[in-house]
Design a protein around this motif. Sequence first.
Motif, PDB file in Angstrom:
ATOM      1  N   PRO A 290      44.882  27.173  13.145  1.00  0.00           N
ATOM      2  CA  PRO A 290      43.768  26.284  13.499  1.00  0.00           C
ATOM      3  C   PRO A 290      42.942  25.912  12.267  1.00  0.00           C
ATOM      4  N   LEU A 291      42.319  24.766  12.343  1.00  0.00           N
ATOM      5  CA  LEU A 291      41.525  24.273  11.226  1.00  0.00           C
ATOM      6  C   LEU A 291      40.301  23.556  11.771  1.00  0.00           C
ATOM      7  N   ARG A 292      39.153  23.930  11.265  1.00  0.00           N
ATOM      8  CA  ARG A 292      37.913  23.261  11.651  1.00  0.00           C
ATOM      9  C   ARG A 292      37.077  23.059  10.394  1.00  0.00           C
ATOM     10  N   MET A 293      36.535  21.878  10.261  1.00  0.00           N
ATOM     11  CA  MET A 293      35.639  21.611   9.141  1.00  0.00           C
ATOM     12  C   MET A 293      34.505  20.710   9.627  1.00  0.00           C
ATOM     13  N   SER A 294      33.355  20.884   9.038  1.00  0.00           N
ATOM     14  CA  SER A 294      32.178  20.113   9.432  1.00  0.00           C
ATOM     15  C   SER A 294      31.817  19.133   8.329  1.00  0.00           C
ATOM     16  N   THR A 295      31.048  18.128   8.690  1.00  0.00           N
ATOM     17  CA  THR A 295      30.597  17.170   7.692  1.00  0.00           C
ATOM     18  C   THR A 295      29.712  17.838   6.655  1.00  0.00           C
ATOM     19  N   ALA A 296      28.985  18.866   7.057  1.00  0.00           N
ATOM     20  CA  ALA A 296      28.132  19.575   6.102  1.00  0.00           C
ATOM     21  C   ALA A 296      28.967  20.249   5.019  1.00  0.00           C
ATOM     22  N   GLU A 297      30.109  20.867   5.407  1.00  0.00           N
ATOM     23  CA  GLU A 297      30.981  21.504   4.429  1.00  0.00           C
ATOM     24  C   GLU A 297      31.552  20.482   3.459  1.00  0.00           C
ATOM     25  N   ILE A 298      31.999  19.355   3.984  1.00  0.00           N
ATOM     26  CA  ILE A 298      32.557  18.319   3.116  1.00  0.00           C
ATOM     27  C   ILE A 298      31.486  17.777   2.191  1.00  0.00           C
ATOM     28  N   GLY A 299      30.279  17.593   2.714  1.00  0.00           N
ATOM     29  CA  GLY A 299      29.193  17.097   1.887  1.00  0.00           C
ATOM     30  C   GLY A 299      28.825  18.055   0.773  1.00  0.00           C
ATOM     31  N   ARG A 300      28.802  19.360   1.075  1.00  0.00           N
ATOM     32  CA  ARG A 300      28.499  20.343   0.031  1.00  0.00           C
ATOM     33  C   ARG A 300      29.586  20.356  -1.033  1.00  0.00           C
ATOM     34  N   SER A 301      30.842  20.243  -0.632  1.00  0.00           N
ATOM     35  CA  SER A 301      31.943  20.246  -1.597  1.00  0.00           C
ATOM     36  C   SER A 301      31.914  19.000  -2.483  1.00  0.00           C
ATOM     37  N   ALA A 302      31.505  17.890  -1.898  1.00  0.00           N
ATOM     38  CA  ALA A 302      31.457  16.641  -2.663  1.00  0.00           C
ATOM     39  C   ALA A 302      30.130  16.416  -3.354  1.00  0.00           C
ATOM     40  N   SER A 303      29.161  17.308  -3.110  1.00  0.00           N
ATOM     41  CA  SER A 303      27.814  17.170  -3.686  1.00  0.00           C
ATOM     42  C   SER A 303      27.201  15.828  -3.335  1.00  0.00           C
ATOM     43  N   THR A 304      27.451  15.385  -2.102  1.00  0.00           N
ATOM     44  CA  THR A 304      26.939  14.103  -1.630  1.00  0.00           C
ATOM     45  C   THR A 304      26.446  14.270  -0.204  1.00  0.00           C
ATOM     46  N   ALA A 305      25.363  13.617   0.111  1.00  0.00           N
ATOM     47  CA  ALA A 305      24.814  13.689   1.464  1.00  0.00           C
ATOM     48  C   ALA A 305      25.651  12.824   2.404  1.00  0.00           C
ATOM     49  N   VAL A 306      26.297  13.476   3.380  1.00  0.00           N
ATOM     50  CA  VAL A 306      27.095  12.737   4.353  1.00  0.00           C
ATOM     51  C   VAL A 306      26.602  12.981   5.772  1.00  0.00           C
ATOM     52  N   THR A 307      25.478  13.666   5.899  1.00  0.00           N
ATOM     53  CA  THR A 307      24.891  13.904   7.210  1.00  0.00           C
ATOM     54  C   THR A 307      23.543  13.198   7.286  1.00  0.00           C
ATOM     55  N   GLY A 308      23.002  13.165   8.491  1.00  0.00           N
ATOM     56  CA  GLY A 308      21.728  12.506   8.683  1.00  0.00           C
ATOM     57  C   GLY A 308      21.896  11.008   8.846  1.00  0.00           C
ATOM     58  N   PRO A 309      20.811  10.283   8.953  1.00  0.00           N
ATOM     59  CA  PRO A 309      20.895   8.829   9.140  1.00  0.00           C
ATOM     60  C   PRO A 309      21.442   8.136   7.901  1.00  0.00           C
ATOM     61  N   LEU A 310      21.997   6.936   8.108  1.00  0.00           N
ATOM     62  CA  LEU A 310      22.522   6.149   7.000  1.00  0.00           C
ATOM     63  C   LEU A 310      21.395   5.786   6.037  1.00  0.00           C
ATOM     64  N   SER A 311      21.716   5.858   4.749  1.00  0.00           N
ATOM     65  CA  SER A 311      20.751   5.409   3.756  1.00  0.00           C
ATOM     66  C   SER A 311      20.680   3.887   3.766  1.00  0.00           C
ATOM     67  N   SER A 312      19.673   3.357   3.099  1.00  0.00           N
ATOM     68  CA  SER A 312      19.522   1.903   3.049  1.00  0.00           C
ATOM     69  C   SER A 312      20.722   1.218   2.414  1.00  0.00           C
ATOM     70  N   PRO A 313      21.250   1.701   1.263  1.00  0.00           N
ATOM     71  CA  PRO A 313      22.462   1.070   0.711  1.00  0.00           C
ATOM     72  C   PRO A 313      23.666   1.157   1.651  1.00  0.00           C
ATOM     73  N   GLU A 314      23.807   2.275   2.362  1.00  0.00           N
ATOM     74  CA  GLU A 314      24.936   2.412   3.281  1.00  0.00           C
ATOM     75  C   GLU A 314      24.827   1.431   4.437  1.00  0.00           C
ATOM     76  N   ARG A 315      23.614   1.247   4.970  1.00  0.00           N
ATOM     77  CA  ARG A 315      23.453   0.274   6.061  1.00  0.00           C
ATOM     78  C   ARG A 315      23.783  -1.137   5.582  1.00  0.00           C
ATOM     79  N   ARG A 316      23.302  -1.475   4.399  1.00  0.00           N
ATOM     80  CA  ARG A 316      23.573  -2.816   3.872  1.00  0.00           C
ATOM     81  C   ARG A 316      25.064  -3.011   3.630  1.00  0.00           C
ATOM     82  N   ALA A 317      25.723  -1.993   3.088  1.00  0.00           N
ATOM     83  CA  ALA A 317      27.162  -2.104   2.833  1.00  0.00           C
ATOM     84  C   ALA A 317      27.944  -2.236   4.130  1.00  0.00           C
ATOM     85  N   ALA A 318      27.545  -1.503   5.162  1.00  0.00           N
ATOM     86  CA  ALA A 318      28.241  -1.571   6.448  1.00  0.00           C
ATOM     87  C   ALA A 318      28.102  -2.959   7.072  1.00  0.00           C
TER      88      ALA A 318
END
Length: 526
Positions: A290-318
């Motif tokens: 079995p394998l389970r991973m959370s967005t928080a784990e991926i964000g910590r590994s990438a040193s990037t915020a991937v949780t919480g609401p979209l940032s302003s640049p992310e909303r504009r890009a979307a």
Amino acid sequence: MSPRTDTTNPAAETTTVVRTRFATMPPERQRLPVARRSVRPRPGRARILRLVALGLVLVAGAGMVLASVTRSSGDSAPTLPIAVTLTVFLLAVWAWTSTRLDDTLVAFLAAIALIVTGVLPASDFFSSLGDETIWLLIGAFVIASAVSSSGLALRGASHLLRFARGPRSLFHLTTVALTLTAFAVPATSGRAALAVPVYTAVSAVLPGRERVIRALALLMPTVVLLSAVGSLLGAGAHIVTDQLLRAAGEEGFTFLSWLWLGLPLAVVSSHLACEIILWRFTRREDRTIPLRMSTAEIGRSASTAVTGPLSSPERRAAVLLGGVILLWATEPLHHLSPALVALLGAVAAVTPGIGCLTFPAAIKRVPWSLLLFLAATLALASALTTTGAAAWLSSSALAPLRGLGAAGAVAFVLVVIAISTAAHLLIPSRSARSAAIIPVVIALAPALGVSPMAAAFASTAAAGFCHTLPSSAKPIAMFADPDIVSGGFTPQDLRRLSMLLAPAMFVLVTVFALWVWPLMGLPLLL
């Protein structure tokens, strides 16, 4: 120090186990075959083959020029413009396959040769730089730069991968995510660059699963290359194919028509490759854990915020990316050309308060070499058509085969698919492969009753396979580089994959060309 000497150190085990698991023999046994077989004899044989090929091209060119000079009225020999055009084209193909000259430089030298000999008007060459397709790619690359800089891609991938419950679901969800990037980034190398931080983040939360990590490193560039066929902007080779078709007087493809035909093949081939990699490079016990991973784990590994609401640049890009794709897909309704839509999107991407990056930063990320290559190949295609070289080649080369009917047409398509699948062994650049193969395919197809658009599309789709060598494609080279990707694969792994994937892709493209695409509105026969 070799990584194998670190395995006895418990403190270093977690950082070296991935690299040492891939070694199948002592280092000294790995180096001996290379020294004996690759360093000395092969370059000599390769140099001889290149010189022989050059000699054949020069002899063929001289023969055509001589025949054109001595031709009489009603003779089937080529005219002088046809002979010069074909000679220059053959020399360009030789340079693409046999030298280390830059692809764009070769294309420019060929165009200049045609201009100097009077075959190609200089105005036609300069006007190709302002072609609508060039502006389409400029706008698309600026939009892709905005999406990449916003961080939206990593956030989307992390939220999708959190649904994984095992290696198989992880791999197929990764395949879905990478397929979607074909509509956001108009270059396979750019999509591979987007996938690197995702791989780094995911592999960091999979400690002790070396085989799974290695298979994931193989999966990402493989899917990037195979899924590119789903979008007209997925690779520069697609634009080259469309340009060459239009230059030959064919209808060409729109964003929507390419999507309709290419996306099913992209999905099927990518997930088929995913299963092949899982079966060939992981064990049953790897796939059942079995394998389970959370967005928080991926964000910590990438040193990037991937949780919480979209940032302003992310909303504009979307919003920007969604709006552009929607307008491209609905072109028959509003009749705005794809180039105009891309230009509007690019302007919005760099407008303060609306976009995600500055204009100078966006311009720096545009691959001008690719755009100049496309302009030069468009000029070459124009010369092949206007001089009558394509028509003469078709009438002369396939005259004995015209009576074969449907069997000859099918045989021709099979040969085209086979050559396009193997061409990466000679021409590393995907765009250069299309520039070399597609003009010949377009010229020869009508003589056998084959639709040039169907044959060119099948050739371009088959050229998506370029997995045999790390040098065959930039995404493969990127993931094979230990300085960019740790715990990756070896050239031996790549060859093991190619032995299964090459015949699978040949069969898959053949099935689509003979049965699926005709049912979807792209008939094979005229």
